[in-house]
Design a protein around this motif. Structure first.
Motif, PDB file in Angstrom:
ATOM      1  N   GLN A  90       0.832  -1.214   0.000  1.00 28.84           N
ATOM      2  CA  GLN A  90       0.000   0.000   0.000  1.00 28.84           C
ATOM      3  C   GLN A  90       0.869   1.268   0.000  1.00 28.84           C
ATOM      4  N   PHE A  91       1.916   1.284   0.849  1.00 31.12           N
ATOM      5  CA  PHE A  91       2.784   2.460   0.941  1.00 31.12           C
ATOM      6  C   PHE A  91       3.565   2.663  -0.355  1.00 31.12           C
ATOM      7  N   THR A  92       4.048   1.568  -0.951  1.00 37.43           N
ATOM      8  CA  THR A  92       4.808   1.697  -2.203  1.00 37.43           C
ATOM      9  C   THR A  92       3.942   2.350  -3.273  1.00 37.43           C
ATOM     10  N   SER A  93       2.695   1.879  -3.393  1.00 37.20           N
ATOM     11  CA  SER A  93       1.777   2.433  -4.387  1.00 37.20           C
ATOM     12  C   SER A  93       1.486   3.912  -4.107  1.00 37.20           C
ATOM     13  N   MET A  94       1.176   4.234  -2.851  1.00 33.85           N
ATOM     14  CA  MET A  94       0.815   5.603  -2.464  1.00 33.85           C
ATOM     15  C   MET A  94       1.999   6.555  -2.616  1.00 33.85           C
ATOM     16  N   CYS A  95       3.188   6.141  -2.176  1.00 27.61           N
ATOM     17  CA  CYS A  95       4.348   7.027  -2.211  1.00 27.61           C
ATOM     18  C   CYS A  95       4.918   7.132  -3.628  1.00 27.61           C
ATOM     19  N   TRP A  96       4.758   6.096  -4.429  1.00 21.73           N
ATOM     20  CA  TRP A  96       5.109   6.171  -5.855  1.00 21.73           C
ATOM     21  C   TRP A  96       4.274   7.266  -6.520  1.00 21.73           C
ATOM     22  N   ASP A  97       2.976   7.268  -6.296  1.00 25.36           N
ATOM     23  CA  ASP A  97       2.106   8.283  -6.902  1.00 25.36           C
ATOM     24  C   ASP A  97       2.460   9.688  -6.413  1.00 25.36           C
ATOM     25  N   LYS A  98       2.835   9.818  -5.135  1.00 23.98           N
ATOM     26  CA  LYS A  98       3.157  11.131  -4.576  1.00 23.98           C
ATOM     27  C   LYS A  98       4.506  11.633  -5.071  1.00 23.98           C
ATOM     28  N   CYS A  99       5.489  10.745  -5.168  1.00 24.01           N
ATOM     29  CA  CYS A  99       6.881  11.179  -5.351  1.00 24.01           C
ATOM     30  C   CYS A  99       7.417  11.046  -6.776  1.00 24.01           C
ATOM     31  N   ILE A 100       6.890  10.119  -7.563  1.00 23.81           N
ATOM     32  CA  ILE A 100       7.453   9.876  -8.902  1.00 23.81           C
ATOM     33  C   ILE A 100       6.467  10.399  -9.929  1.00 23.81           C
ATOM     34  N   THR A 101       6.618  11.668 -10.294  1.00 25.63           N
ATOM     35  CA  THR A 101       5.630  12.289 -11.160  1.00 25.63           C
ATOM     36  C   THR A 101       6.054  12.301 -12.625  1.00 25.63           C
ATOM     37  N   SER A 160      16.639  10.235  -8.358  1.00 26.39           N
ATOM     38  CA  SER A 160      17.373  11.391  -7.852  1.00 26.39           C
ATOM     39  C   SER A 160      17.369  11.317  -6.321  1.00 26.39           C
ATOM     40  N   ARG A 161      18.291  12.051  -5.691  1.00 28.26           N
ATOM     41  CA  ARG A 161      18.345  12.156  -4.223  1.00 28.26           C
ATOM     42  C   ARG A 161      16.969  12.582  -3.681  1.00 28.26           C
ATOM     43  N   ASN A 162      16.351  13.567  -4.368  1.00 24.71           N
ATOM     44  CA  ASN A 162      15.028  14.073  -3.970  1.00 24.71           C
ATOM     45  C   ASN A 162      13.976  12.972  -3.961  1.00 24.71           C
ATOM     46  N   GLU A 163      13.993  12.112  -4.980  1.00 25.14           N
ATOM     47  CA  GLU A 163      12.990  11.056  -5.081  1.00 25.14           C
ATOM     48  C   GLU A 163      13.165  10.034  -3.955  1.00 25.14           C
ATOM     49  N   VAL A 164      14.413   9.642  -3.699  1.00 23.91           N
ATOM     50  CA  VAL A 164      14.683   8.693  -2.596  1.00 23.91           C
ATOM     51  C   VAL A 164      14.200   9.284  -1.274  1.00 23.91           C
ATOM     52  N   ASN A 165      14.578  10.548  -1.013  1.00 25.85           N
ATOM     53  CA  ASN A 165      14.153  11.191   0.243  1.00 25.85           C
ATOM     54  C   ASN A 165      12.638  11.292   0.332  1.00 25.85           C
ATOM     55  N   CYS A 166      12.005  11.620  -0.786  1.00 25.20           N
ATOM     56  CA  CYS A 166      10.552  11.779  -0.789  1.00 25.20           C
ATOM     57  C   CYS A 166       9.872  10.453  -0.427  1.00 25.20           C
ATOM     58  N   ILE A 167      10.335   9.345  -1.012  1.00 24.09           N
ATOM     59  CA  ILE A 167       9.727   8.039  -0.726  1.00 24.09           C
ATOM     60  C   ILE A 167       9.897   7.679   0.747  1.00 24.09           C
ATOM     61  N   SER A 168      11.111   7.872   1.238  1.00 18.66           N
ATOM     62  CA  SER A 168      11.388   7.507   2.623  1.00 18.66           C
ATOM     63  C   SER A 168      10.612   8.419   3.596  1.00 18.66           C
ATOM     64  N   ASN A 169      10.608   9.735   3.325  1.00 16.43           N
ATOM     65  CA  ASN A 169       9.811  10.668   4.152  1.00 16.43           C
ATOM     66  C   ASN A 169       8.316  10.360   4.060  1.00 16.43           C
ATOM     67  N   CYS A 170       7.876   9.925   2.909  1.00 16.14           N
ATOM     68  CA  CYS A 170       6.456   9.625   2.702  1.00 16.14           C
ATOM     69  C   CYS A 170       6.011   8.500   3.642  1.00 16.14           C
ATOM     70  N   VAL A 171       6.844   7.458   3.743  1.00 21.02           N
ATOM     71  CA  VAL A 171       6.523   6.357   4.660  1.00 21.02           C
ATOM     72  C   VAL A 171       6.511   6.853   6.102  1.00 21.02           C
ATOM     73  N   GLU A 172       7.576   7.572   6.482  1.00 23.56           N
ATOM     74  CA  GLU A 172       7.699   8.071   7.865  1.00 23.56           C
ATOM     75  C   GLU A 172       6.541   8.999   8.228  1.00 23.56           C
ATOM     76  N   ARG A 173       6.226   9.953   7.347  1.00 26.14           N
ATOM     77  CA  ARG A 173       5.160  10.926   7.667  1.00 26.14           C
ATOM     78  C   ARG A 173       3.779  10.271   7.645  1.00 26.14           C
ATOM     79  N   PHE A 174       3.607   9.223   6.816  1.00 23.74           N
ATOM     80  CA  PHE A 174       2.317   8.525   6.861  1.00 23.74           C
ATOM     81  C   PHE A 174       2.144   7.822   8.197  1.00 23.74           C
TER      82      PHE A 174
END
Lengths: 55, 65, 65, 55, 55, 65
Positions: B12-23, B31-45
């Protein structure tokens, strides 16, 4: 692994084949191949982050 | 069963954070930004889930006092 | 059970290809473009599934060699 | 109640945390708190409307 | 058939009733009626294409 | 079981009507418009379901006559 593959196919088809034509073009195949690798990588990042948080 | 729940959350998180972070179109590496976004997305969720439970608890206690 | 899987795939493809191909207000009949888009959408999604399995197999063989 | 909470978390996270950073900001927390209350209210409006219709 | 009807209702409601008011207008009903026929037609095209591919 | 179906419909309608009616950032209370939109959304979705069943019945009768 089947569930991961189904999800990857769905996400990558939506992203890489916006207008389906009579065959997969080279650029669509390149996009699908990269998308497969990136979705697996995203799955690994999510797994690591989540497991380390709940451990 | 707990393991099945963890597995299903990871999907569920992979699907949700993929949609949020990989546009954009997928590249040969994140990119560094994409990795951070995915990891932050899990943590903030996960933070969001805890925050919501706390709010509901607070409201329940106000009702009971 | 195999039949249930075929049925469920048809529902999934109809939903996915409807969203991809039918973007305007529904008309009294499909245009030639819309029919082709739906049919190509199913075919290319099946191609995509085969392509992905082939890529995974290739990577597995490179790891083992 | 678990299903309602899961759905609320999903909807409110999508709405209130568009770009996840290293912590939940104050404005994100305010948004989440209001979103929780509004989603519960929407659930109640839907329940009332639906129940009165099928009764 | 229930599953197909549920999916049709969902897809056509989203498409044909963007701003729900106090009743279904004539133009919304026309849109729903066409949308029902088109979704069924799409289901048939998908079925034919898929079955002929896996046969 | 009928109760489980009602419950599951309420969850489905809340999610669908939230996406249709609540497009901005959540505020401290719903506007009159938002409340009306959610309530009309449920009513019109139920109307839509009845309308579709009626259309299908009409078509079936035309085929049989």
């Amino acid at each position: 692994a089947q569930e991961l593959l189904n999800k990857t196919n769905e996400k990558c088809f939506v992203k890489c084949v916006p207008k389906p034509s009579t065959s997969l073009s080279n650029s669509e195949q390149t996009c699908l191949s990269r998308c497969l690798d990136r979705y697996m990588e995203a799955f690994n990042i999510v797994s690591r982050t989540y497991i380390s948080r709940i451990s | 069963q707990a393991q099945a729940r963890v597995h299903s959350s990871i999907h569920q998180f992979t699907s949700m954070c993929w949609d949020k972070c990989i546009t954009g179109t997928p590249s040969t590496s994140f990119s560094r930004n994409e990795v951070n976004c995915i990891s932050n997305c899990v943590e903030r969720f996960l933070d969001t889930s805890l925050f919501m439970v706390k709010k509901i608890e607070e409201q329940r206690q106000q009702l009971n006092s």
